[in-house]
Design a protein around this motif. Sequence first.
Motif, PDB file in Angstrom:
ATOM      1  N   ARG A  25      68.588 -56.439 -13.912  1.00  0.00           N
ATOM      2  CA  ARG A  25      67.444 -57.062 -14.564  1.00  0.00           C
ATOM      3  C   ARG A  25      66.332 -56.571 -13.544  1.00  0.00           C
ATOM      4  O   ARG A  25      65.274 -56.017 -13.951  1.00  0.00           O
ATOM      5  CB  ARG A  25      67.640 -58.436 -14.539  1.00  0.00           C
ATOM      6  N   TYR A  26      66.557 -56.513 -12.191  1.00  0.00           N
ATOM      7  CA  TYR A  26      65.621 -56.342 -10.994  1.00  0.00           C
ATOM      8  C   TYR A  26      65.348 -54.552 -11.387  1.00  0.00           C
ATOM      9  O   TYR A  26      63.964 -54.383 -11.258  1.00  0.00           O
ATOM     10  CB  TYR A  26      66.233 -56.639  -9.761  1.00  0.00           C
ATOM     11  N   LEU A  27      66.359 -54.006 -11.747  1.00  0.00           N
ATOM     12  CA  LEU A  27      65.949 -52.436 -11.547  1.00  0.00           C
ATOM     13  C   LEU A  27      65.491 -52.140 -12.948  1.00  0.00           C
ATOM     14  O   LEU A  27      64.467 -51.433 -12.902  1.00  0.00           O
ATOM     15  CB  LEU A  27      67.275 -51.631 -11.484  1.00  0.00           C
ATOM     16  N   ILE A  28      65.737 -52.770 -13.955  1.00  0.00           N
ATOM     17  CA  ILE A  28      64.989 -52.776 -15.371  1.00  0.00           C
ATOM     18  C   ILE A  28      63.561 -53.112 -15.104  1.00  0.00           C
ATOM     19  O   ILE A  28      62.537 -52.242 -15.694  1.00  0.00           O
ATOM     20  CB  ILE A  28      65.751 -53.269 -16.341  1.00  0.00           C
ATOM     21  N   ASN A  29      63.255 -54.252 -14.603  1.00  0.00           N
ATOM     22  CA  ASN A  29      62.048 -54.633 -14.367  1.00  0.00           C
ATOM     23  C   ASN A  29      61.178 -53.753 -13.421  1.00  0.00           C
ATOM     24  O   ASN A  29      59.828 -53.471 -13.732  1.00  0.00           O
ATOM     25  CB  ASN A  29      61.728 -56.275 -13.732  1.00  0.00           C
ATOM     26  N   ARG A  30      61.749 -53.449 -12.474  1.00  0.00           N
ATOM     27  CA  ARG A  30      60.871 -52.411 -11.428  1.00  0.00           C
ATOM     28  C   ARG A  30      60.534 -51.053 -12.362  1.00  0.00           C
ATOM     29  O   ARG A  30      59.492 -50.525 -12.048  1.00  0.00           O
ATOM     30  CB  ARG A  30      61.909 -52.101 -10.433  1.00  0.00           C
ATOM     31  N   HIS A  31      61.486 -50.517 -13.110  1.00  0.00           N
ATOM     32  CA  HIS A  31      61.288 -49.255 -13.740  1.00  0.00           C
ATOM     33  C   HIS A  31      59.985 -49.648 -14.808  1.00  0.00           C
ATOM     34  O   HIS A  31      59.159 -48.829 -15.128  1.00  0.00           O
ATOM     35  CB  HIS A  31      62.459 -49.035 -14.513  1.00  0.00           C
ATOM     36  N   THR A  32      60.054 -50.691 -15.582  1.00  0.00           N
ATOM     37  CA  THR A  32      59.277 -51.091 -16.433  1.00  0.00           C
ATOM     38  C   THR A  32      57.740 -51.435 -15.891  1.00  0.00           C
ATOM     39  O   THR A  32      56.809 -50.663 -16.370  1.00  0.00           O
ATOM     40  CB  THR A  32      59.434 -52.527 -17.123  1.00  0.00           C
TER      41      THR A  32
END
Length: 148
Positions: free
Chosen positions: A132-139
Motif C-alpha cells: 500500500r505504501y509503494l502504491i500510494n507513493r507511486h500515485t
Amino acid sequence: MKKKLLQRVISGLPIGIAIGYLITIFLSCVWGQGYYSPCMPQLTSMMGSEIQAVILQTALCALLGATFGGASLIWELDRLSIAGQTGLYFLIVSAVMMPVAYFTYWMDHSLQGFLGYFCIFAFLFILVWLMRYLINRHTIAKINARLK
C-alpha cells in the motif's frame, strides 16, 4: 466522524466473515486431508457441535472485520505520523486478531503456536502495508508530475 466509523464497522462485518471463510478453506487444504472443515475440530469439540462452532467462528470473524474496518479511520488522522498511524492500527487489530485466532483454534494453544501465528500475522501485515505504501507513493509521484 461517528457516522463514518459506524459505516466502516458495518461494512467490515461481511468482509470479516468472507475472510474467515477463506481461512477455513486454507486450513482445510493444509490439515483437512482432502476434506473441507468449516472450523477446526478442537473448536467443534469445545462447542459441543459443529453448528455451534461455526456460529461462534462466524461471529468472531464479523468482529474481526468490524475491527479492521473501524480501525481504518486511523489512516485519516493527519495529526499522527505514518509510523504512529501504523503502530496504533497494528496494536488495535492485533489486540483483536490474536484472541480470535486463539479461540477459533487457528493457532496451537501453546507459546510456540501463539508466537508462530503472531509472526505470520506480523509478516502479512508488513507485506500489505509495504504494498500500500509503494502504491500510494507511486500515485503521489504521478500527481506531482502532472502538477509540474
